[in-house]
Design an enzyme around this catalytic site. Sequence first.
Site, PDB file in Angstrom:
ATOM      1  N   LYS A  16       0.181  -0.869   0.123  1.00 32.81           N
ATOM      2  CA  LYS A  16       0.002  -0.318   0.369  1.00 32.81           C
ATOM      3  C   LYS A  16       1.195   1.480   0.352  1.00 32.81           C
ATOM      4  CE  LYS A  16      -2.168  -1.035   3.660  1.00 32.81           C
ATOM      5  NZ  LYS A  16      -1.476  -1.976   4.290  1.00 32.81           N
ATOM      6  N   ARG A  91      -9.410   1.510   8.373  1.00 29.81           N
ATOM      7  CA  ARG A  91      -9.352  -0.202   9.140  1.00 29.81           C
ATOM      8  C   ARG A  91     -10.190  -1.059  10.457  1.00 29.81           C
ATOM      9  NH1 ARG A  91      -3.263   0.914   8.905  1.00 29.81           N
ATOM     10  NH2 ARG A  91      -1.731  -0.862   9.088  1.00 29.81           N
ATOM     11  N   ARG A 130      11.660  -6.809   5.500  1.00 30.29           N
ATOM     12  CA  ARG A 130      11.507  -5.537   5.384  1.00 30.29           C
ATOM     13  C   ARG A 130      13.095  -4.391   5.575  1.00 30.29           C
ATOM     14  NH1 ARG A 130       5.527  -2.500   4.590  1.00 30.29           N
ATOM     15  NH2 ARG A 130       5.490  -2.509   6.677  1.00 30.29           N
ATOM     16  N   ARG A 163      11.205  -1.838  10.837  1.00 28.66           N
ATOM     17  CA  ARG A 163      10.292  -1.281  11.802  1.00 28.66           C
ATOM     18  C   ARG A 163       9.918  -2.403  13.154  1.00 28.66           C
ATOM     19  NH1 ARG A 163       4.908   0.014   8.241  1.00 28.66           N
ATOM     20  NH2 ARG A 163       3.795  -0.449  10.176  1.00 28.66           N
ATOM     21  N   ARG A 174      -0.426  -9.109  13.408  1.00 28.23           N
ATOM     22  CA  ARG A 174      -1.036  -7.764  12.442  1.00 28.23           C
ATOM     23  C   ARG A 174      -1.875  -8.494  11.451  1.00 28.23           C
ATOM     24  NH1 ARG A 174       4.505  -4.767  10.318  1.00 28.23           N
ATOM     25  NH2 ARG A 174       3.019  -3.844   9.507  1.00 28.23           N
TER      26      ARG A 174
END
Length: 216
Positions: A16, A91, A130, A163, A174
């Site tokens: 996203k 969300r 990531r 992160r 998540r």
Amino acid sequence: MDTLRIILLGPPGAGKGTQAKSMSESLGLVHISSGDLLRDHQNRGTELGMTARDYMKKGLLVPDNLIIGMIEERIKMEDVESGYILDGFPRTVQQAQSLEKALENQGESIDKVANIVVSDQELIHRLGGRWICRQCQQPFHEINSPPQIEGKCDTCNGELYQREDDTSDAVVQRIKVFGEQTNPLIEYYSTRGTLVSIDGEGSIEQVRQSLIGAVS
Ligand code: AMP
């Protein structure tokens, strides 16, 4: 061009952020990322940032009332007059309903909701490797798209970091939260006729083309 108000829907790791950044540049829209706004609050040490941090670290959603206030304030600002891409908001169904009401009060509505579909297995692979630039937020992946110089952003030379919610426990949490709390939005927007689903497992460019085609 007409004003375009777009929502990018999809699980964590669907792309996203990457797609919203690139689409906003191509379509001349403002990129509004709820996660980036919250991380900015954390860096500034605001009360909202401090409260949000505990939820974010665990991979849980920040309470609706906090998020809704933050986004409603943002979409009233002058720079969004020609439109925006919402990345990471709404969300929950309650967030979607509040957004709809807030827009209705201004005589506005959401034009398109693009749902980026990626399998759980691929999401875990992507998020585990990531690395993100502290300065320009560009994501890299240690296997799929490593930076030219380790630890440095190819675009702005900023420092790359992982992160704290990209740890394996938080990632699983998540994805679970997405399935339980955000998935109902697919039904919500499909009944309103604004939903388009996009295969998010192609290359960044392929997904970008599909998205641009779907929203314009
Ligand atoms: P993101 O950068 O979109 O992956 O968001 C990172 C984290 O910020 C999420 O896991 C949540 O803890 C929080 N967050 C971002 N957007 C929302 C939202 N719309 N509602 C609740 N929590 C959010």
